[in-house]
Design an enzyme around this catalytic site. Structure first.
Site, PDB file in Angstrom:
ATOM      1  N   CYS A 358      71.060 -40.214  88.628  1.00  0.00           N
ATOM      2  CA  CYS A 358      70.600 -39.745  90.078  1.00  0.00           C
ATOM      3  C   CYS A 358      69.416 -38.981  90.159  1.00  0.00           C
ATOM      4  O   CYS A 358      68.460 -39.169  90.892  1.00  0.00           O
ATOM      5  CB  CYS A 358      71.648 -39.203  90.725  1.00  0.00           C
ATOM      6  SG  CYS A 358      72.207 -37.607  90.173  1.00  0.00           S
ATOM      7  N   HIS A 410      75.321 -34.805  92.375  1.00  0.00           N
ATOM      8  CA  HIS A 410      74.762 -35.935  92.786  1.00  0.00           C
ATOM      9  C   HIS A 410      73.616 -35.722  93.716  1.00  0.00           C
ATOM     10  O   HIS A 410      73.692 -34.809  94.563  1.00  0.00           O
ATOM     11  CB  HIS A 410      75.686 -36.901  93.295  1.00  0.00           C
ATOM     12  CG  HIS A 410      75.076 -38.486  93.524  1.00  0.00           C
ATOM     13  ND1 HIS A 410      74.771 -39.074  92.356  1.00  0.00           N
ATOM     14  CD2 HIS A 410      74.576 -39.017  94.660  1.00  0.00           C
ATOM     15  CE1 HIS A 410      74.067 -40.225  93.114  1.00  0.00           C
ATOM     16  NE2 HIS A 410      74.150 -40.115  94.362  1.00  0.00           N
ATOM     17  N   ASN A 422      69.453 -43.764  96.658  1.00  0.00           N
ATOM     18  CA  ASN A 422      70.123 -42.877  95.399  1.00  0.00           C
ATOM     19  C   ASN A 422      70.476 -44.025  94.156  1.00  0.00           C
ATOM     20  O   ASN A 422      70.473 -45.257  94.458  1.00  0.00           O
ATOM     21  CB  ASN A 422      71.240 -41.992  95.975  1.00  0.00           C
ATOM     22  CG  ASN A 422      72.501 -42.974  96.197  1.00  0.00           C
ATOM     23  OD1 ASN A 422      73.499 -43.068  95.439  1.00  0.00           O
ATOM     24  ND2 ASN A 422      72.444 -43.935  97.056  1.00  0.00           N
TER      25      ASN A 422
END
Length: 452
Positions: A358, A410, A422
């Site tokens: 990520c 994240h 993402n």
């Protein structure tokens, strides 16, 4: 005569003093050496404690690493389950629409059945009013010729067959309706069961994640305590090192003083012998004079200072709206075509093959637009970039953080309208909704603006 006595007395005093001075210096040096040995012993124990504490911290870090791997796996399963729930709820919604459509079709079918029933009832009533089967017989007997008879017989047969077809069609419609209702109920039951199973699994995964997160916090607390103890031990070791150095300096000074005293004693003894020789060889009554002098040494100490260091954090990255759109365009170009790789995106090979996690995905997207967020970026470093903004004020291009396997575990790029770009372990590079139960629960309002 008095002068001889005085000279002898002074020499005796100096000689006696010089006898005691080395003894006193030797005693002081022995005490200082003993203190030094005690400090060395204590420093050895402290160093042993430092080594032991380092091993403890290394063990805790290893446990934390293994735990994070387990949390990552659970988090991946939780995300996949959440996505399945989302898909199944969409299917449920679609099925409900089918139910409404079927209900409408049922009403239309019932209407056709009712109309057919009316036609049959009217025909039966007409037959009854006109003599029933006798009426059909009259029609046949009224034929003018054999050909006319055949024609009338065919017509009567057609009417009877039409009534039979209407009844058969009505029965088929009823059967079709019952089958459709049965299939629909079966489908709804399957959807409800699957949804219930998925929600149970999601609840179990959330429970496990919570337990693992608590365990992770406990390990972090233990590690913080161990690191604090290690810091204290290092400070103590540093203090003992300074004490040992001071005692070493003291020993040097005491040894120098002892050497000076020994030299003074030797000089005093030489002077005494010289005076005695002069007195014995002089028969004329002359008196020799003796005088002594003592030199005192001085010692100086130097103070040392170490320069202080100042560390500064990164500044706000700023650019323009074109950079935001360029970053989003680059990132969106690999949606659905880039699989997630834990720790990926930190080598040229990974970047060339579009293998990211990520944080490296976000860094790569912005780097392509000329905004550098730091090679080897992690969520921990990215959360310190730019400036914080409230969730109510976030706009396209802002970085949004989620508490997944850890706090701010994240990160993605906000697109607007409740969606974000993402790279996640379930779908790779994708556009997801922040209203998805998984992301909604994990988002706690942490937003950073890296491009103004």
């Amino acid at each position: 005569m008095k002068k001889k006595v005085y000279t002898f007395g002074l020499a005796s005093i100096l000689g006696t003093a010089s006898l005691f001075t080395p003894f006193m210096n030797n005693t002081a040096s022995a005490e200082t050496s003993q203190q030094k040995q005690e400090i060395q012993q204590k420093r050895s124990e402290v160093n042993s404690g430092i080594e032991s504490k380092r091993k403890e911290i290394a063990k805790l870090q290893d446990e934390q690493k293994k735990l994070e791997g387990k949390i990552q796996e659970l988090d991946k399963k939780a995300l996949e389950t959440s996505n399945k729930i989302e898909d199944k709820e969409k299917e449920n919604k679609k099925t409900k629409k089918e139910v409404e459509a079927l209900k409408k079709e049922i009403k239309e079918t019932e209407k056709r059945i009712e109309e057919r029933s009316k036609v049959i009832k009217n025909r039966v009533r007409s037959l009854q009013e006109n003599g029933g089967s006798q009426n059909y017989l009259n029609v046949l007997l009224g034929a003018q010729s054999f050909g006319d008879f055949i024609t009338r017989a065919t017509a009567v047969s057609t009417i009877v067959d039409a009534d039979k077809d209407l009844l058969d069609e009505q029965e088929k419609d009823k059967n079709k309706l019952e089958k459709a209702m049965s299939d629909l109920n079966t489908k709804l039951d399957e959807i409800q069961k699957t949804l219930a199973d998925l929600k149970t699994l999601k609840s179990d995964l959330d429970k496990q994640l919570k337990e693992q997160a608590n365990l992770s916090k406990q390990l972090q607390t233990k590690q913080a305590a161990a690191e604090s103890e290690l810091s204290d031990l290092k400070k103590e070791a540093g203090s003992l090192t300074k004490e040992e150095a001071a005692l070493e300096q003291k020993l040097k000074e005491e040894r120098a003083a002892a050497a000076a005293a020994a030299k003074a004693k030797e000089e005093s003894a030489t002077a005494e012998k010289s005076d005695s020789g002069s007195s014995s060889s002089s028969n004329s009554g002359s008196v020799s004079k003796s005088d002594g002098s003592s030199n005192s040494g001085s010692s100086s100490s130097k103070k040392s200072s170490s320069p202080s260091r100042n560390y500064s954090s990164g500044s706000v990255v700023s650019s323009n709206g074109n950079a935001i759109e360029a970053a989003i365009s680059t990132g969106s170009s690999i949606v659905g075509r880039s699989p997630y790789k834990w720790g990926g995106g930190r080598s040229q090979a990974d970047i060339d093959n579009r293998r990211f996690d990520c944080s490296s995905f976000v860094r790569w997207a912005y780097a392509s637009a000329g905004v550098e967020l730091g090679f080897g970026a992690t969520t921990s470093t990215l959360v310190g970039k730019g400036r914080a903004v409230s969730a109510s004020e976030m706009k396209r291009g802002d970085l949004v953080f989620f508490d997944t396997y850890k706090t701010n575990g994240h990160v993605g790029i906000y697109l607007g309208n409740g969606t974000f770009l993402n790279d996640n372990s379930s779908r790779g590079v994708s556009v997801d909704s922040m209203s998805n139960p998984y992301w909604k629960k994990a988002f706690n309002g942490v937003v950073r603006r890296v491009v103004e």
